[in-house]
Design a protein around this motif. Structure first.
Motif, PDB file in Angstrom:
ATOM      1  N   MET A 258       0.840  -1.196   0.000  1.00 27.38           N
ATOM      2  CA  MET A 258       0.000   0.000   0.000  1.00 27.38           C
ATOM      3  C   MET A 258       0.876   1.247   0.000  1.00 27.38           C
ATOM      4  O   MET A 258       0.630   2.201  -0.732  1.00 27.38           O
ATOM      5  CB  MET A 258      -0.881  -0.019   1.259  1.00 27.38           C
ATOM      6  N   ARG A 259       1.924   1.236   0.816  1.00 24.00           N
ATOM      7  CA  ARG A 259       2.814   2.384   0.926  1.00 24.00           C
ATOM      8  C   ARG A 259       3.430   2.693  -0.450  1.00 24.00           C
ATOM      9  O   ARG A 259       3.461   3.841  -0.881  1.00 24.00           O
ATOM     10  CB  ARG A 259       3.916   2.063   1.954  1.00 24.00           C
ATOM     11  N   THR A 260       3.897   1.655  -1.124  1.00 24.43           N
ATOM     12  CA  THR A 260       4.491   1.828  -2.453  1.00 24.43           C
ATOM     13  C   THR A 260       3.451   2.402  -3.422  1.00 24.43           C
ATOM     14  O   THR A 260       3.725   3.344  -4.166  1.00 24.43           O
ATOM     15  CB  THR A 260       4.983   0.458  -2.996  1.00 24.43           C
ATOM     16  N   HIS A 261       2.274   1.831  -3.376  1.00 22.09           N
ATOM     17  CA  HIS A 261       1.185   2.270  -4.251  1.00 22.09           C
ATOM     18  C   HIS A 261       0.890   3.759  -4.046  1.00 22.09           C
ATOM     19  O   HIS A 261       0.706   4.514  -5.006  1.00 22.09           O
ATOM     20  CB  HIS A 261      -0.059   1.432  -3.950  1.00 22.09           C
ATOM     21  N   LEU A 262       0.869   4.189  -2.806  1.00 22.88           N
ATOM     22  CA  LEU A 262       0.450   5.564  -2.492  1.00 22.88           C
ATOM     23  C   LEU A 262       1.475   6.610  -2.922  1.00 22.88           C
ATOM     24  O   LEU A 262       1.135   7.788  -3.052  1.00 22.88           O
ATOM     25  CB  LEU A 262       0.175   5.702  -0.988  1.00 22.88           C
ATOM     26  N   SER A 263       2.716   6.179  -3.154  1.00 30.14           N
ATOM     27  CA  SER A 263       3.757   7.167  -3.475  1.00 30.14           C
ATOM     28  C   SER A 263       3.394   7.978  -4.723  1.00 30.14           C
ATOM     29  O   SER A 263       3.849   9.100  -4.887  1.00 30.14           O
ATOM     30  CB  SER A 263       5.097   6.454  -3.647  1.00 30.14           C
ATOM     31  N   ARG A 264       2.549   7.425  -5.586  1.00 30.26           N
ATOM     32  CA  ARG A 264       2.193   8.121  -6.830  1.00 30.26           C
ATOM     33  C   ARG A 264       1.054   9.128  -6.664  1.00 30.26           C
ATOM     34  O   ARG A 264       0.609   9.722  -7.645  1.00 30.26           O
ATOM     35  CB  ARG A 264       1.780   7.089  -7.889  1.00 30.26           C
ATOM     36  N   PHE A 265       0.545   9.289  -5.445  1.00 26.32           N
ATOM     37  CA  PHE A 265      -0.673  10.096  -5.289  1.00 26.32           C
ATOM     38  C   PHE A 265      -0.486  11.373  -4.458  1.00 26.32           C
ATOM     39  O   PHE A 265      -1.348  11.737  -3.672  1.00 26.32           O
ATOM     40  CB  PHE A 265      -1.785   9.236  -4.685  1.00 26.32           C
ATOM     41  N   ALA A 266       0.610  12.047  -4.658  1.00 29.90           N
ATOM     42  CA  ALA A 266       0.824  13.312  -3.947  1.00 29.90           C
ATOM     43  C   ALA A 266      -0.324  14.272  -4.269  1.00 29.90           C
ATOM     44  O   ALA A 266      -0.748  14.360  -5.428  1.00 29.90           O
ATOM     45  CB  ALA A 266       2.155  13.915  -4.357  1.00 29.90           C
ATOM     46  N   PRO A 267      -0.842  14.977  -3.259  1.00 30.01           N
ATOM     47  CA  PRO A 267      -1.996  15.855  -3.504  1.00 30.01           C
ATOM     48  C   PRO A 267      -1.715  16.915  -4.563  1.00 30.01           C
ATOM     49  O   PRO A 267      -2.630  17.327  -5.285  1.00 30.01           O
ATOM     50  CB  PRO A 267      -2.273  16.487  -2.135  1.00 30.01           C
ATOM     51  N   GLU A 268      -0.450  17.323  -4.669  1.00 30.06           N
ATOM     52  CA  GLU A 268      -0.086  18.316  -5.683  1.00 30.06           C
ATOM     53  C   GLU A 268      -0.326  17.739  -7.077  1.00 30.06           C
ATOM     54  O   GLU A 268      -0.765  18.438  -7.988  1.00 30.06           O
ATOM     55  CB  GLU A 268       1.392  18.725  -5.536  1.00 30.06           C
ATOM     56  N   GLU A 269      -0.021  16.447  -7.235  1.00 33.27           N
ATOM     57  CA  GLU A 269      -0.196  15.823  -8.555  1.00 33.27           C
ATOM     58  C   GLU A 269      -1.641  15.436  -8.821  1.00 33.27           C
ATOM     59  O   GLU A 269      -2.045  15.281  -9.968  1.00 33.27           O
ATOM     60  CB  GLU A 269       0.707  14.592  -8.670  1.00 33.27           C
ATOM     61  N   MET A 270      -2.415  15.258  -7.790  1.00 34.70           N
ATOM     62  CA  MET A 270      -3.812  14.839  -7.950  1.00 34.70           C
ATOM     63  C   MET A 270      -4.770  16.023  -8.092  1.00 34.70           C
ATOM     64  O   MET A 270      -5.953  15.838  -8.383  1.00 34.70           O
ATOM     65  CB  MET A 270      -4.252  13.985  -6.750  1.00 34.70           C
ATOM     66  N   GLU A 271      -4.265  17.229  -7.866  1.00 34.74           N
ATOM     67  CA  GLU A 271      -5.170  18.383  -7.820  1.00 34.74           C
ATOM     68  C   GLU A 271      -5.999  18.539  -9.097  1.00 34.74           C
ATOM     69  O   GLU A 271      -7.188  18.879  -9.048  1.00 34.74           O
ATOM     70  CB  GLU A 271      -4.378  19.667  -7.535  1.00 34.74           C
ATOM     71  N   ALA A 272      -5.376  18.247 -10.241  1.00 36.08           N
ATOM     72  CA  ALA A 272      -6.107  18.394 -11.504  1.00 36.08           C
ATOM     73  C   ALA A 272      -7.306  17.434 -11.561  1.00 36.08           C
ATOM     74  O   ALA A 272      -8.327  17.733 -12.172  1.00 36.08           O
ATOM     75  CB  ALA A 272      -5.170  18.132 -12.680  1.00 36.08           C
ATOM     76  N   VAL A 273      -7.169  16.264 -10.925  1.00 31.77           N
ATOM     77  CA  VAL A 273      -8.247  15.265 -10.945  1.00 31.77           C
ATOM     78  C   VAL A 273      -9.289  15.558  -9.864  1.00 31.77           C
ATOM     79  O   VAL A 273     -10.489  15.403 -10.067  1.00 31.77           O
ATOM     80  CB  VAL A 273      -7.674  13.833 -10.707  1.00 31.77           C
ATOM     81  N   THR A 274      -8.796  16.000  -8.690  1.00 28.87           N
ATOM     82  CA  THR A 274      -9.708  16.163  -7.556  1.00 28.87           C
ATOM     83  C   THR A 274     -10.299  17.563  -7.455  1.00 28.87           C
ATOM     84  O   THR A 274     -11.391  17.742  -6.915  1.00 28.87           O
ATOM     85  CB  THR A 274      -8.976  15.882  -6.224  1.00 28.87           C
ATOM     86  N   GLY A 275      -9.554  18.545  -7.930  1.00 23.30           N
ATOM     87  CA  GLY A 275     -10.001  19.932  -7.781  1.00 23.30           C
ATOM     88  C   GLY A 275      -9.827  20.455  -6.364  1.00 23.30           C
ATOM     89  O   GLY A 275     -10.345  21.522  -6.021  1.00 23.30           O
ATOM     90  N   ILE A 276      -9.107  19.723  -5.519  1.00 21.07           N
ATOM     91  CA  ILE A 276      -8.934  20.145  -4.121  1.00 21.07           C
ATOM     92  C   ILE A 276      -7.488  20.591  -3.892  1.00 21.07           C
ATOM     93  O   ILE A 276      -6.538  19.871  -4.233  1.00 21.07           O
ATOM     94  CB  ILE A 276      -9.281  18.989  -3.148  1.00 21.07           C
ATOM     95  N   ALA A 277      -7.351  21.762  -3.294  1.00 22.73           N
ATOM     96  CA  ALA A 277      -6.022  22.333  -3.055  1.00 22.73           C
ATOM     97  C   ALA A 277      -5.220  21.425  -2.126  1.00 22.73           C
ATOM     98  O   ALA A 277      -5.754  20.918  -1.131  1.00 22.73           O
ATOM     99  CB  ALA A 277      -6.158  23.725  -2.441  1.00 22.73           C
ATOM    100  N   PRO A 278      -3.920  21.221  -2.425  1.00 20.52           N
ATOM    101  CA  PRO A 278      -3.082  20.323  -1.620  1.00 20.52           C
ATOM    102  C   PRO A 278      -3.068  20.669  -0.134  1.00 20.52           C
ATOM    103  O   PRO A 278      -3.070  19.761   0.708  1.00 20.52           O
ATOM    104  CB  PRO A 278      -1.686  20.510  -2.228  1.00 20.52           C
TER     105      PRO A 278
END
Ligand code: SF4
Length: 701
Positions: free
Chosen positions: A269-289
């Motif tokens: 799980m830890r390895t998997h999560l490394s790709r999901f930094a909030p800064e990188e997800m902002e375009a998908v989520t619309g939520i500020a990091p």
């Protein structure tokens, strides 16, 4: 004489609507419900919402079915029937004739087409005893496992994820546990509308100082009490939850000790999560990091945090993934199994927990015992004295497809309304019309009953005696307050008469007798007896002794699976099945509203509720309404690849731009004519919460 507020008689029971399961007192005058008051049940402590308090006069609607109906020779199957005047298409029949016809039609198909040609839908509106009998009838008279109900359309994906990770599909704590929580997350749920009494506990907790974090693409009334409101982009849920967990792991806020002692699979799980930094997800989520980080810290650092979720999480092609994320979040922070912590999928119908427990599910027997496991079959074969099919049955939407494929030819539907509730309703209605034989048992001539060959008039909730199980795992006693109208009969009685005519030698004397057999089949009912419920009104399962109230908070030391450990299951981003494009540029999302219940069969016949919300509306952002050059109240046309409806535009600031919200209770503009039947591969739940739609003005003022 008696005063204006004096009743002839009082009967304590349970509200027939939502999964909160408020206890109510019917105040009776002249054999009618004069008014309803909240009673001191464990989930409501005398509180009630508008549905429970005012939504009871559907029981005396002139449209109640009071005699068995048989389709007239040659009458076309379809929905162009006035439910107040069914005689154009149906004729009255005696119970003997109707039951004989109903059962012989199904029996003949079993003989000529084989045991896989039949299916049944039970109902989360019936009692536990009725649900149990119905699934037993399908499994022993149809000789297959093709039995399902509306849980498939609501929390099937949540249950799939919970079973896979922690080995139990029910809540780990009651919603009242919020009184001891520091942080409360409500995601993909709108409790002030759909679980209103639960919402009062959330508000109280917020007032006391708990942080309330609401996450939903739509705004909602709870927002006013929330410390954080995350209106993420529709479909951005998995990305958002993964990014919250990313922050927790990155900042070392996870609970190493809990993870070590109680979980499995954290490193992956830890390895998997490394790709999901909030800064990188902002375009998908619309939520500020920084907001994601604040929420992650609040949840992880809380002494006690609890998560609630609803259909906004479950009704997606990635619904199971959403639930997996929520479970992983709780596991990595050790926010489960203690006071004020937990995982709580808010169950919708008053008895969807109980109907699922009782076995109205195609892949499992009562208490979630997999049908494919030899030992599970052996136990029930001994109890039921009947060979059981090892093959899991088909689910709601799969059954509709199997009808179109000519595989399923006959159905018995008790208290469900697939003509309104299933996705891509035209497809579902065409399937109902194709059946060689359809038996519908209900209290009204529902849209589904209009396709039936035989209609059996059944009992409304206040006319029943039986138990129900709410979202908190509280098994409660429902008591009969009213006589049955005309020749209508109790559902358990009708199911038994059908079973007898299909060759089963059933001889239950009543619901208490059925409950006694259920207790033998279901370990979850240990120490819970009919007599106890009659005396105490409610007992929580699991219950460890006859004099204990039951375990409100579970899984403090181990999870009920083989290893005893909670499993981390990483979730990738799976986008919604149908994305907006040039032709269908808006996103359609469907749901309920405070005043109307599901397909509207009951609430639209409840005078006060129908007066409050008399017709269908399309909730649109006021800016979108202006952009269309219309005003609220004008008619809009909504078109998807599956259908088209016209209804009134309503300005709703809670709806984001580019989204339209339509409640599914209205037959005159049925939202499900539009929805996408694409399924989540694990829970087999359709994507009611997202499809591409065109919105255009149909007429202006
Ligand atoms: Fe009924 Fe739910 Fe309202 Fe309680 S909160 S009164 S159970 S609809």
């Amino acid at each position: 004489g008696r005063g204006a507020r004096e009743a002839d008689e009082e009967v304590q029971s349970v509200c027939p609507y939502c999964g909160v399961g408020c206890q109510i007192t019917y105040k009776l005058r002249d054999n009618e419900i004069a008014w309803v008051e909240g009673a001191g049940g464990p989930s409501n402590e005398n509180r009630l919402c508008v549905k429970g308090r005012f939504g009871f006069d559907y029981v005396s609607s002139p449209e109640r079915l009071t005699v068995p109906l048989v389709r007239r020779e040659g009458a076309p199957k379809g929905m162009n029937i006035d439910p107040g005047n069914p005689w154009t298409h149906f004729r009255e029949a005696s119970w003997e004739e109707a039951l004989d016809l109903a059962a012989s039609g199904l029996g003949r198909l079993r003989e000529t087409r084989g045991n896989r040609a039949l299916a049944g839908f039970g109902s989360a509106k019936c009692s536990n005893e009725e649900a149990y009998l119905f699934q037993k009838l399908v499994r022993t008279a149809f000789d297959n496992n093709n039995v399902d109900h509306c849980t498939r359309l609501c929390h099937a994906s949540s249950v799939a994820a919970l079973m896979e990770t922690i080995g139990s599909g029910a809540v780990t704590a009651p919603f009242n546990a919020v009184s001891e929580s520091d942080v409360i997350i409500v995601i993909g749920a709108n409790p002030t509308e759909n679980h209103p009494v639960a919402a009062t506990y959330f508000k109280q907790a917020a007032k006391r100082g708990a942080q309330l974090i609401v996450m939903d693409p739509r705004g909602q009334a709870l927002k006013r009490h929330a410390t954080h409101m995350l209106q993420f982009k529709p479909g951005g849920d998995v990305a958002l939850l993964n990014s919250i967990m990313h922050v927790i792991v990155e900042e070392g806020l996870h609970d190493e000790q809990y993870i070590q002692a109680h979980t499995d699979g954290f490193e992956r799980m830890r390895t998997h999560l490394s790709r999901f930094a909030p800064e990188e997800m902002e375009a998908v989520t619309g939520i500020a990091p920084d907001v994601v980080r604040a929420v992650a810290r609040a949840y992880a650092k809380a002494n006690a945090a609890i998560v609630f979720w609803g259909m906004g999480v479950s009704q997606h092609v990635h619904g199971t993934d959403n639930a997996r994320c929520l479970i992983s979040l709780a596991l990595m922070c050790g926010q489960v199994g203690r006071k004020g912590t937990g995982l709580h999928p808010l169950r919708g119908q008053n008895n969807v927990q109980g109907a699922s427990d009782a076995g109205l599910i195609p892949m499992v027997f009562p208490d979630y015992a997999a049908v494919g496991v030899e030992a599970n079959r052996a136990k029930l074969e001994a109890l039921w004295d009947h060979r059981l099919d090892p093959e899991p049955g088909l689910t709601v939407v799969e059954i509709v497809d199997a009808i179109h494929d000519g595989v399923i030819r006959g159905m018995y539907i008790m208290g469900e309304n697939p003509a309104m509730s299933d996705p891509d309703a035209s497809h579902a209605r065409a399937a109902l019309a194709r059946l060689d034989h359809l038996v519908v048992q209900d209290i009204f001539l529902t849209e589904t009953a209009m396709f039936a060959d035989v209609v059996l008039p059944a009992s409304a909730w206040p006319e029943k005696e039986g138990t129900v199980t709410n979202t908190n795992r509280q098994v409660q006693m429902g008591r009969k307050a009213l006589p049955l109208p005309g020749e209508a009969r109790a559902d358990w009685w009708i199911v038994q008469e059908m079973a007898r005519r299909l060759g089963l030698g059933w001889d239950y004397s009543g619901p208490a007798d059925v409950f006694a057999e259920m207790a033998k089949a279901m370990p979850s009912l240990d120490n819970i007896t009919w007599e106890r419920l009659a005396r105490e009104n409610a007992v929580t399962y699991p219950c460890t002794a006859p004099d204990r109230p039951g375990e409100a908070i579970v899984f403090g030391d181990r999870f009920p699976n083989e290893t005893g450990l909670g499993k981390f299951v990483p979730a990738e981003i799976v986008p919604p099945d149908e994305q907006p494009d040039e032709d269908y540029p808006f996103i359609l999302t469907t749901g309920r509203q405070l005043e109307h219940w599901h397909t509207g069969a009951m609430t639209r016949r409840a005078t006060s509720l129908d007066a409050l919300e008399p017709g269908p509306t399309a909730g649109l952002n006021p800016r979108d309404i202006r952009r269309f050059g219309i005003v609220p109240g004008d008619t809009v046309r909504l078109t998807t690849r599956r259908g088209e409806i016209e209804l009134e535009a309503r300005a709703d600031g809670a709806v984001p731009e580019g989204v339209v919200f339509v409640p599914f209770a209205y037959v005159e503009a049925a939202a499900n004519l539009l929805t996408n039947p694409k399924l989540d591969p694990f829970g087999k739940i359709p994507e009611f919460k997202f499809c591409a739609v065109r919105v255009e003005p149909a007429a202006t003022h």
